[in-house]
Scaffold this motif. Structure first.
Motif, PDB file in Angstrom:
ATOM      1  N   ASN A 134       0.847  -1.046  -0.058  1.00 47.12           N
ATOM      2  CA  ASN A 134       0.092   0.359  -0.001  1.00 47.12           C
ATOM      3  C   ASN A 134       0.757   1.225   0.110  1.00 47.12           C
ATOM      4  O   ASN A 134       0.539   2.096  -0.861  1.00 47.12           O
ATOM      5  CB  ASN A 134      -0.863  -0.070   1.290  1.00 47.12           C
ATOM      6  N   ALA A 151       0.884   4.191  -3.120  1.00 46.95           N
ATOM      7  CA  ALA A 151       0.568   5.535  -2.669  1.00 46.95           C
ATOM      8  C   ALA A 151       1.834   6.482  -3.060  1.00 46.95           C
ATOM      9  O   ALA A 151       1.585   7.487  -3.636  1.00 46.95           O
ATOM     10  CB  ALA A 151       0.295   5.822  -1.178  1.00 46.95           C
ATOM     11  N   ARG A 155      -3.003   0.127  -6.439  1.00 45.70           N
ATOM     12  CA  ARG A 155      -2.628  -1.124  -5.844  1.00 45.70           C
ATOM     13  C   ARG A 155      -2.601  -2.321  -6.810  1.00 45.70           C
ATOM     14  O   ARG A 155      -1.738  -3.082  -7.001  1.00 45.70           O
ATOM     15  CB  ARG A 155      -3.459  -1.309  -4.765  1.00 45.70           C
TER      16      ARG A 155
END
Lengths: 275, 275
Positions: free
Chosen positions: A196, A200, A206
């Protein structure tokens, strides 16, 4: 990687004694190599059973037809295809000019050696031709010291390595994969680094990130990140006297018990047995 | 070749999953590598049956003892020795410091692959350590893209190639051999170029020259000169439409009939069949 040399003269270099192997022990024997520039519609037709060696072709520009297992396939620029011993050698130019490089090797292990790379039987996209390796091979075939024979074999291995793709083409996917690798290498000690966080940081979805990574690396991203931490842990376990708690910490594990289980699950041994 | 880096920190890099192979098809699998700096009297003693991989050691400076088939051997700077799977790993430093590099590979074909180079079982002089190849290997083991795995294998091949000697050390013998090779390459078209002419030109006794060349090249000088002419002839026969008489002339043969016999004796085919 050297740039394609448009002014380079076509050539073929051969092992002088084609029917016997050089007096240097090797896994397979370098045989010959060439840089070919064919004219429109030019063809070559060698029946089965004549060419007793493995031959690999790497498209440089233009395109041509090549027979593989009885089927006609197209070899385009940046494509690679190979021919096994005793297979026919049937080529036909399919553009105004067709340039390609080829390399050949033989010996009892030649076919097995090629198969050990697991490459497809039909032409596949490989990327830009690694001209440098072919040029090194040519220069060494003209000298043929025992060192040259061994390095020619190593150049064959570099050509085969590049044939599987180098991930160096500046595509979005390659850039993402190389960024992930760099971040994992620099920050594996951070226990908050995970799929994750990577998605980001790179502003990629993802599932897109997971898909790209798996496709390019033949490995999931979470397995890769685990490997980076395991590699760091192995290095500290085998080469230092650092306490386990500190090694766990250095490798991005918050809990030393979980770290010990992780090592046992991945190596089959307890951390203390690895020291 | 990079110079030995005195300031380089010792390291070991490992394939994270030592007990399984990477998901990339290869003849043998890169496993690990290291640069070691041992202190006086430091030792390591791993019994037989533990280390299930081929390991190659390359002495950088100082010297150490290494057990080979139950005998203690010395590994000096510029020496190479290898350990086969399941053999013990017993080392002891024999100088104030002992520096060496090592590399390891495994997989079902590892032992056969190493043996295919025909290197001696006891430590042998190889020349300066090719640091560059080890450093490349290390960098790629920290990334492990499919391309990295394949190139690590190619670096193993370059290290094995260099282990057989590179003929690059500036000894009188190497200089003579390289001069002979250069002269043969530049002037094979001259029918007067032969062993006597080479000995005179290099101001070396005929039998000294023959002895040095045979020792370094594993081939007689006259066989080598024949090979250079044969190689040039093959290239012209296969790639041009030049008349046989001219090819003979270009390759240093005064008599075209003798040239045709030479081709037939060396390739098993008439010149016309090679075109």
């Amino acid at each position: 990687m050297t740039a394609p040399q448009e002014t380079e003269t076509p050539y073929c270099v051969y092992r002088p004694e084609l029917n016997s192997f050089p007096g240097v022990a090797l896994p397979v024997f370098p045989r010959s190599s060439g840089y070919v520039c064919r004219k429109e519609k030019e063809m070559e037709d060698v029946p089965p059973g004549v060419k007793n060696f493995v031959q690999l072709f790497w498209g440089v520009s233009g395109e041509g037809e090549i027979e593989v297992n009885g089927e006609r396939c197209l070899l385009r620029a940046e494509d690679v295809v190979y021919r096994l011993p005793m297979q026919p050698h049937r080529l036909r130019t399919r553009s105004p000019k067709w340039k390609y490089r080829w390399i050949a090797f033989d010996g009892p292990g030649a076919e097995t050696f090629l198969h050990s790379y697991g490459y497809p039987e039909t032409p596949f996209h490989a990327g830009p031709c690694p001209h440098e390796y072919f040029i090194n091979f040519k220069a060494m075939m003209l000298q043929r010291t025992p060192y040259c024979w061994r390095m020619m074999f190593a150049e064959i291995c570099r050509i085969l390595a590049a044939a599987g793709g180098t991930n160096s083409e500046p595509t979005v996917e390659n850039r993402i994969v190389l960024q992930v690798i760099a971040i994992c290498k620099d920050r594996y000690y951070d226990p908050d680094l995970n799929v994750n966080a990577l998605a980001a940081e790179l502003s990629v979805g993802r599932s897109t990130l997971l898909g790209i990574f798996k496709k390019k690396m033949n490995l999931t991203l979470s397995a890769y990140l685990s490997q980076v931490r395991l590699q760091a842990a192995l290095s500290l376990l085998k080469n230092t006297l650092m306490p386990l708690r500190n090694i766990a910490d250095e490798c991005g594990f918050r809990d030393v018990n979980y770290f010990c289980r992780f090592i046992r699950n991945n190596t089959g041994r307890r951390p203390s047995e690895l020291r």
